[in-house]
Structures are given as C-alpha cells and as structure tokens.
Design a protein around this motif. Structure first.
Motif, PDB file in Angstrom:
ATOM      1  N   VAL A  75       0.838  -1.199   0.000  1.00 47.92           N
ATOM      2  CA  VAL A  75       0.000   0.000   0.000  1.00 47.92           C
ATOM      3  C   VAL A  75       0.872   1.248   0.000  1.00 47.92           C
ATOM      4  CG1 VAL A  75      -1.650   1.346   1.345  1.00 47.92           C
ATOM      5  CG2 VAL A  75      -1.980  -1.103   1.090  1.00 47.92           C
ATOM      6  N   ALA A  76       1.947   1.205   0.801  1.00 49.84           N
ATOM      7  CA  ALA A  76       2.850   2.353   0.861  1.00 49.84           C
ATOM      8  C   ALA A  76       3.499   2.616  -0.496  1.00 49.84           C
ATOM      9  CB  ALA A  76       3.914   2.120   1.925  1.00 49.84           C
ATOM     10  N   ILE A  77       3.844   1.533  -1.201  1.00 42.23           N
ATOM     11  CA  ILE A  77       4.516   1.688  -2.492  1.00 42.23           C
ATOM     12  C   ILE A  77       3.524   2.080  -3.583  1.00 42.23           C
ATOM     13  CG2 ILE A  77       5.742   0.433  -4.311  1.00 42.23           C
ATOM     14  CD1 ILE A  77       7.110  -1.177  -2.079  1.00 42.23           C
ATOM     15  N   VAL A  78       2.421   1.337  -3.708  1.00 41.81           N
ATOM     16  CA  VAL A  78       1.460   1.613  -4.782  1.00 41.81           C
ATOM     17  C   VAL A  78       0.695   2.907  -4.502  1.00 41.81           C
ATOM     18  CG1 VAL A  78      -0.457   0.660  -6.117  1.00 41.81           C
ATOM     19  CG2 VAL A  78       1.284  -0.849  -5.208  1.00 41.81           C
ATOM     20  N   GLY A  79       0.631   3.313  -3.234  1.00 40.37           N
ATOM     21  CA  GLY A  79      -0.006   4.577  -2.897  1.00 40.37           C
ATOM     22  C   GLY A  79       0.902   5.777  -3.076  1.00 40.37           C
ATOM     23  N   VAL A  80       2.141   5.523  -3.502  1.00 44.51           N
ATOM     24  CA  VAL A  80       3.096   6.607  -3.709  1.00 44.51           C
ATOM     25  C   VAL A  80       2.603   7.635  -4.728  1.00 44.51           C
ATOM     26  CG1 VAL A  80       5.361   7.099  -4.724  1.00 44.51           C
ATOM     27  CG2 VAL A  80       5.144   5.430  -2.909  1.00 44.51           C
ATOM     28  N   ALA A 106      -8.455  11.787 -10.248  1.00 49.16           N
ATOM     29  CA  ALA A 106      -9.229  10.580 -10.530  1.00 49.16           C
ATOM     30  C   ALA A 106      -8.429   9.590 -11.374  1.00 49.16           C
ATOM     31  CB  ALA A 106     -10.534  10.952 -11.238  1.00 49.16           C
ATOM     32  N   VAL A 107      -7.734  10.091 -12.382  1.00 51.45           N
ATOM     33  CA  VAL A 107      -6.923   9.214 -13.228  1.00 51.45           C
ATOM     34  C   VAL A 107      -5.820   8.549 -12.408  1.00 51.45           C
ATOM     35  CG1 VAL A 107      -5.298   9.164 -15.155  1.00 51.45           C
ATOM     36  CG2 VAL A 107      -7.425  10.475 -15.348  1.00 51.45           C
ATOM     37  N   THR A 108      -5.174   9.325 -11.550  1.00 46.68           N
ATOM     38  CA  THR A 108      -4.102   8.785 -10.715  1.00 46.68           C
ATOM     39  C   THR A 108      -4.627   7.703  -9.783  1.00 46.68           C
ATOM     40  OG1 THR A 108      -3.019  10.960 -10.765  1.00 46.68           O
ATOM     41  CG2 THR A 108      -2.259   9.397  -9.113  1.00 46.68           C
ATOM     42  N   ALA A 109      -5.794   7.924  -9.201  1.00 47.23           N
ATOM     43  CA  ALA A 109      -6.379   6.932  -8.298  1.00 47.23           C
ATOM     44  C   ALA A 109      -6.723   5.645  -9.038  1.00 47.23           C
ATOM     45  CB  ALA A 109      -7.625   7.505  -7.626  1.00 47.23           C
ATOM     46  N   VAL A 110      -7.299   5.766 -10.225  1.00 44.07           N
ATOM     47  CA  VAL A 110      -7.666   4.574 -11.003  1.00 44.07           C
ATOM     48  C   VAL A 110      -6.429   3.776 -11.402  1.00 44.07           C
ATOM     49  CG1 VAL A 110      -8.649   3.806 -13.197  1.00 44.07           C
ATOM     50  CG2 VAL A 110      -9.841   5.529 -11.840  1.00 44.07           C
ATOM     51  N   VAL A 111      -5.395   4.470 -11.844  1.00 47.39           N
ATOM     52  CA  VAL A 111      -4.168   3.781 -12.252  1.00 47.39           C
ATOM     53  C   VAL A 111      -3.533   3.071 -11.063  1.00 47.39           C
ATOM     54  CG1 VAL A 111      -1.808   4.128 -13.088  1.00 47.39           C
ATOM     55  CG2 VAL A 111      -3.715   5.299 -14.203  1.00 47.39           C
ATOM     56  N   LEU A 116      -2.760  -2.672  -8.657  1.00 49.03           N
ATOM     57  CA  LEU A 116      -2.848  -3.760  -7.667  1.00 49.03           C
ATOM     58  C   LEU A 116      -3.766  -4.874  -8.141  1.00 49.03           C
ATOM     59  CD1 LEU A 116      -2.966  -1.934  -4.223  1.00 49.03           C
ATOM     60  CD2 LEU A 116      -1.361  -3.707  -4.899  1.00 49.03           C
ATOM     61  N   ILE A 117      -4.892  -4.500  -8.718  1.00 50.60           N
ATOM     62  CA  ILE A 117      -5.815  -5.522  -9.211  1.00 50.60           C
ATOM     63  C   ILE A 117      -5.160  -6.341 -10.316  1.00 50.60           C
ATOM     64  CG2 ILE A 117      -8.033  -5.914 -10.337  1.00 50.60           C
ATOM     65  CD1 ILE A 117      -8.310  -4.964  -7.483  1.00 50.60           C
ATOM     66  N   ALA A 118      -4.505  -5.666 -11.247  1.00 44.78           N
ATOM     67  CA  ALA A 118      -3.874  -6.373 -12.364  1.00 44.78           C
ATOM     68  C   ALA A 118      -2.733  -7.272 -11.902  1.00 44.78           C
ATOM     69  CB  ALA A 118      -3.353  -5.357 -13.388  1.00 44.78           C
ATOM     70  N   ALA A 119      -2.071  -6.873 -10.814  1.00 47.00           N
ATOM     71  CA  ALA A 119      -0.918  -7.640 -10.331  1.00 47.00           C
ATOM     72  C   ALA A 119      -1.297  -8.734  -9.350  1.00 47.00           C
ATOM     73  CB  ALA A 119       0.084  -6.691  -9.678  1.00 47.00           C
ATOM     74  N   THR A 120      -2.595  -8.986  -9.174  1.00 45.80           N
ATOM     75  CA  THR A 120      -3.030  -9.979  -8.190  1.00 45.80           C
ATOM     76  C   THR A 120      -2.361 -11.343  -8.367  1.00 45.80           C
ATOM     77  OG1 THR A 120      -5.163  -8.889  -7.815  1.00 45.80           O
ATOM     78  CG2 THR A 120      -5.023 -11.241  -7.289  1.00 45.80           C
ATOM     79  N   PRO A 121      -2.357 -11.923  -9.570  1.00 43.47           N
ATOM     80  CA  PRO A 121      -1.704 -13.241  -9.695  1.00 43.47           C
ATOM     81  C   PRO A 121      -0.233 -13.231  -9.276  1.00 43.47           C
ATOM     82  CG  PRO A 121      -3.021 -12.734 -11.645  1.00 43.47           C
ATOM     83  CD  PRO A 121      -2.941 -11.477 -10.837  1.00 43.47           C
ATOM     84  N   LEU A 122       0.483 -12.186  -9.654  1.00 45.09           N
ATOM     85  CA  LEU A 122       1.899 -12.088  -9.295  1.00 45.09           C
ATOM     86  C   LEU A 122       2.075 -11.945  -7.790  1.00 45.09           C
ATOM     87  CD1 LEU A 122       4.879 -11.779 -10.070  1.00 45.09           C
ATOM     88  CD2 LEU A 122       4.452  -9.325 -10.361  1.00 45.09           C
ATOM     89  N   LEU A 123       1.264 -11.099  -7.168  1.00 42.55           N
ATOM     90  CA  LEU A 123       1.386 -10.868  -5.729  1.00 42.55           C
ATOM     91  C   LEU A 123       1.039 -12.118  -4.930  1.00 42.55           C
ATOM     92  CD1 LEU A 123      -0.229  -7.314  -5.500  1.00 42.55           C
ATOM     93  CD2 LEU A 123       2.208  -7.899  -5.498  1.00 42.55           C
ATOM     94  N   PRO A 134      -5.203  -8.254  -2.491  1.00 40.37           N
ATOM     95  CA  PRO A 134      -4.922  -7.125  -3.392  1.00 40.37           C
ATOM     96  C   PRO A 134      -6.136  -6.247  -3.661  1.00 40.37           C
ATOM     97  CG  PRO A 134      -3.834  -9.101  -4.196  1.00 40.37           C
ATOM     98  CD  PRO A 134      -4.719  -9.530  -3.069  1.00 40.37           C
ATOM     99  N   ALA A 135      -7.329  -6.830  -3.748  1.00 34.78           N
ATOM    100  CA  ALA A 135      -8.526  -6.018  -3.986  1.00 34.78           C
ATOM    101  C   ALA A 135      -8.802  -5.086  -2.808  1.00 34.78           C
ATOM    102  CB  ALA A 135      -9.728  -6.925  -4.228  1.00 34.78           C
ATOM    103  N   LEU A 136      -8.598  -5.586  -1.598  1.00 35.05           N
ATOM    104  CA  LEU A 136      -8.779  -4.744  -0.419  1.00 35.05           C
ATOM    105  C   LEU A 136      -7.738  -3.626  -0.386  1.00 35.05           C
ATOM    106  CD1 LEU A 136      -9.424  -7.567   2.212  1.00 35.05           C
ATOM    107  CD2 LEU A 136     -11.124  -6.093   1.109  1.00 35.05           C
ATOM    108  N   LEU A 137      -6.520  -3.978  -0.736  1.00 33.35           N
ATOM    109  CA  LEU A 137      -5.465  -2.972  -0.777  1.00 33.35           C
ATOM    110  C   LEU A 137      -5.754  -1.915  -1.841  1.00 33.35           C
ATOM    111  CD1 LEU A 137      -2.295  -5.260  -0.473  1.00 33.35           C
ATOM    112  CD2 LEU A 137      -3.555  -4.102   1.353  1.00 33.35           C
ATOM    113  N   ALA A 138      -6.398  -2.317  -2.940  1.00 35.35           N
ATOM    114  CA  ALA A 138      -6.724  -1.367  -4.006  1.00 35.35           C
ATOM    115  C   ALA A 138      -7.713  -0.308  -3.521  1.00 35.35           C
ATOM    116  CB  ALA A 138      -7.291  -2.117  -5.209  1.00 35.35           C
ATOM    117  N   VAL A 139      -8.687  -0.712  -2.717  1.00 39.37           N
ATOM    118  CA  VAL A 139      -9.659   0.248  -2.179  1.00 39.37           C
ATOM    119  C   VAL A 139      -8.954   1.275  -1.293  1.00 39.37           C
ATOM    120  CG1 VAL A 139     -11.687   0.518  -0.705  1.00 39.37           C
ATOM    121  CG2 VAL A 139     -11.548  -1.413  -2.304  1.00 39.37           C
TER     122      VAL A 139
END
Length: 418
Positions: A75-80, A106-111, A116-123, A134-139
């Motif tokens: 969250v700290a990294i993806v929320g950067v 809004a664009v920054t928040a969506v990206v 995180l959602i797209a990286a779910t399998p990797l994570l 990952p979905a919870l972290l995305a919210v």
C-alpha cells in the motif's frame, strides 16, 4: 519626458501573496503554530502506523505478521502516486495558486488501484498473499490518492493547521480500521477489509476541509507531466526505503522475516519522525528559498542522530515495545535499523528540494541505489536478519551520498506565472 515603466514584481511575489492569503484571506499560520500542528499530526499518523505492526506482532503468528507487513508495504509503495500528486499539487499551488486538479486526481487513483488488481496473480504467487488481499489494498490505495489532492492544496496554500487536521483524519481512516480488525481478532485479511472500509470515508471529508468557498481558480492547470514527475520521485523514495522489507519476505525464513518487519518499525520511525521539516519547507522551496533547505536538513539530520543514539542505548526496549518480548534479543540491531531510516529522511528532504526547483531526473540516485540493493542481495543471498540489514544500510549510505552530490548542482529556477 518619457515615463518609466513600473518595475514588475519578482516572480515569487504573486504566489507568495496568494499562498499567504489562501482560504481565509488572512496571512498563513505562523511557523510556531504550523510546526506544532504538523508535528502533532505527524506523531498521530506515525503512532497509528506503528500501532498496527505492534498489535500484529502480539496477535498474529510470524507468517501472518509477515503477510500483513508485506501488504502494508505494498500500500505504501502503490499509494506513492498519492504522495507524488500531493507534492505536485503543493508545488503548483505555491507557485501559481489553486487550480482544478480533479480529473488528474481521478486518473491517478484509477491507475494506482488498477495496478494492484492487475498484479493480483503475481502478488499471490510471489508474496504468498491471500487472493482477496490485493482487492482490499486497491480500495485503500484509491482512497489515499483521492485524499492527497486535498492535502496538497492545503500544504501549497500554507494552511498548515488544516493540513494537520487532514493528515490526522486520513491516518485515522487508513489505519484505524486495521487496528480495530486486529483487536477483534479478524486476522490479516479481515483487518485489511475493515481498514479499506474506513479509508474509503476519508476523501469526501478532506475535500470539504480543503474547500475554499467563493474562490475561483485563475491559475494554469496542473499538467500530467508534473504529476508524473512527482509520482516517479516519491515512488523511488518509497520503493528504495521499503525494498528490504519485501526482500525479507523472499530471502528470510518466516520467523526471521517477521523479526525483520519488527525492526523496520524503528527504521520507519526515524524516516517519518522529522517529516514536519520537509512539509513546512516545501512551499518555500518552490519559491526559491534556499535557507529553508538548510534549516530542513539541519532539523532532519539532528533528529536522526538523536534517534540512532536512543536506539543504541535502549535497543532491547525498543524491540520489546515494537514486537513484544519475543523480539527483545534483536535490540543490538536497533541502531542500524534507525540509521537506515535517518539516512532516507535526509534523502527525502533533498529529493523534495530537487523537485521543488524543477530538477530533471531528480530521483536518479534513488533508482541507482535500489538497483544496487537488488543486485547485491541477488548475488550474496543473505539469509539472516543482520546480513540483509547490512545490505540495506550500505544502500542507504550510498544513496544519500549520491543525492547530496546531485543537490549541489544548480537547477533551473522555478517558473512562476504573475
């Protein structure tokens, strides 16, 4: 006789007036009240952030503790991008006044959340995390980014008391639910679910706090390039400072990884404790005030020295407080963890200064340091807490030195619209 053309005000004067009168039409808060307010807010933010791993160390087994620590690190990294957005908005506001940044926000928040959602399998595979995490972290990440716009407007306008309130409210939403979940015994996933719910309430509250009724924006629009520059730099800062925690998940055993996550609590304390200096200095740095950089560096460095010395004298107590009696034997490593955080705190001030004056490739030393850490750990494969910690400390020393050298080079002067 030919009349002389009136002397045009200096570039910094218009925005200085705009910033000083933002919000209430009065001059910005005195430095004393501002410093106290932001310091208290920082103490609350850090206190809530550190309470999460402190509670987790007492209520979760080492494997779950490591999973929660890795999730919070993500969250700290993806929320950067949120931090980058706040920085870009604050610098732009300090130079030009308020402008409409809702679309970029809004664009920054969506990206950020979408990554995180797209990286779910990797994570799930690489970090051994539950598939729903990952979905919870995305919210939570989206809420942080949306809130950052309001914080940037308050910081750039030097409305520091309101900024302090906003920081406290966001921290309460971001960490409060996680703390409640841990107290209820919900486990790492359940705690993150409660945290996502409380974090989602923050953006609307902060937007209302930052609102300026009756004020129309006349400033130029903040550009995507400015946001990307801020995001890239803050991403580099957070990735390099959290990389050892994520590497611990890969290289160390579950018990040692959990122990390392407790140690990083001390490092993050040394990193974020002096953040008030950077927060107060940024609007002035954006208008070319070099004295502010000297003061911010002196305060940050002095705070780091004090924390390292305190860790050397009471390392066992610090680990006992952060993780409980099971981790007290690691107290001899406390000064090293604190030193890593203190060095990155100085680097953060220098990075803010480079961004405020419009330097190109401001974060290059951080990316070089990160590459060095990854290369070193890939080659040496440290399997113990002290082994990984020494690699992290060496990276912090080299990165700070490179940033200090880069900061000596002149950058283009801030461009301010009259």
């Amino acid at each position: 006789m030919r009349l002389r053309k009136p002397v045009r005000p200096t570039a910094t004067e218009p925005t200085a007036r705009a910033a000083e009168t933002a919000g209430t039409g009065r001059r910005n808060n005195g430095l004393g009240a501002a410093g106290v307010s932001v310091t208290l807010a920082g103490v609350l933010v850090n206190g809530l952030a550190y309470l999460v791993p402190v509670l987790a160390a007492r209520r979760l087994d080492p494997a779950d503790l490591s999973a929660l620590a890795a999730a919070l690190g993500l969250v700290a990294i993806v929320g950067v991008p949120g931090l980058g957005l706040q920085l870009a908005v604050a610098v732009h506001h300090a130079r030009h006044g308020s402008s409409d940044t809702r679309r970029l926000t809004a664009v920054t928040a969506v990206v950020s959340a979408g990554t995180l959602i797209a990286a779910t399998p990797l994570l799930v595979t690489a970090l051994d995390l539950p598939v729903e995490m990952p979905a919870l972290l995305a919210v939570t990440t989206a809420a942080i980014v949306l809130s950052s716009r309001s914080l940037g407007e308050l910081q750039g306008g030097q409305r520091f008391v309101r900024l302090a309130i906003g920081m406290a409210l966001l921290a309460a939403g971001r960490y409060g639910g996680v703390i409640v979940g841990l107290l209820l015994g919900a486990g790492p996933t359940g705690a993150l679910a409660v945290g996502a719910l409380t974090a989602a309430l923050a953006p609307a509250v902060l937007a209302r706090l930052a609102r300026q009724p009756g004020r129309r924006s006349t400033a130029s629009r903040l550009t995507a390039a400015q946001v990307v520059a801020g995001c890239g730099a803050t991403l580099a800062m957070l990735v390099v400072s959290y990389a050892d925690l994520l590497l611990a998940r890969q290289l160390l055993s579950p018990s040692d990884s959990g122990a390392y996550s407790v140690g990083t609590v001390l490092g993050k304390g040394a990193l974020w404790a002096p953040q008030v200096a950077a927060v107060l200095a940024l609007p002035r740095l954006a208008r070319g005030d070099r004295r502010s950089r000297t003061v911010a560096l002196a305060v940050t460095g002095g705070c780091g020295v004090v924390l390292v010395l305190a860790s050397a004298l009471a390392g066992g107590l610090a680990f006992r407080f952060a993780g409980g009696p099971d981790y007290a034997h690691l107290g001899r490593y406390a000064p090293l963890f604190a030193a890593v955080g203190a060095l990155y705190a100085v680097t953060f001030v220098l990075l803010n200064d480079r961004l405020a004056v419009g330097a190109r490739w401001a974060a290059a030393p951080l990316w070089v340091g990160l590459a060095g850490l990854v290369a070193a750990t890939a080659t040496l494969r440290p399997r113990t807490v002290p082994g990984l910690l020494l690699a992290a400390l060496g990276t912090a020393i080299v990165t700070t030195a490179m940033m200090a050298v880069a900061a000596r080079r002149p950058a283009r002067a801030p461009v301010v619209e009259p």
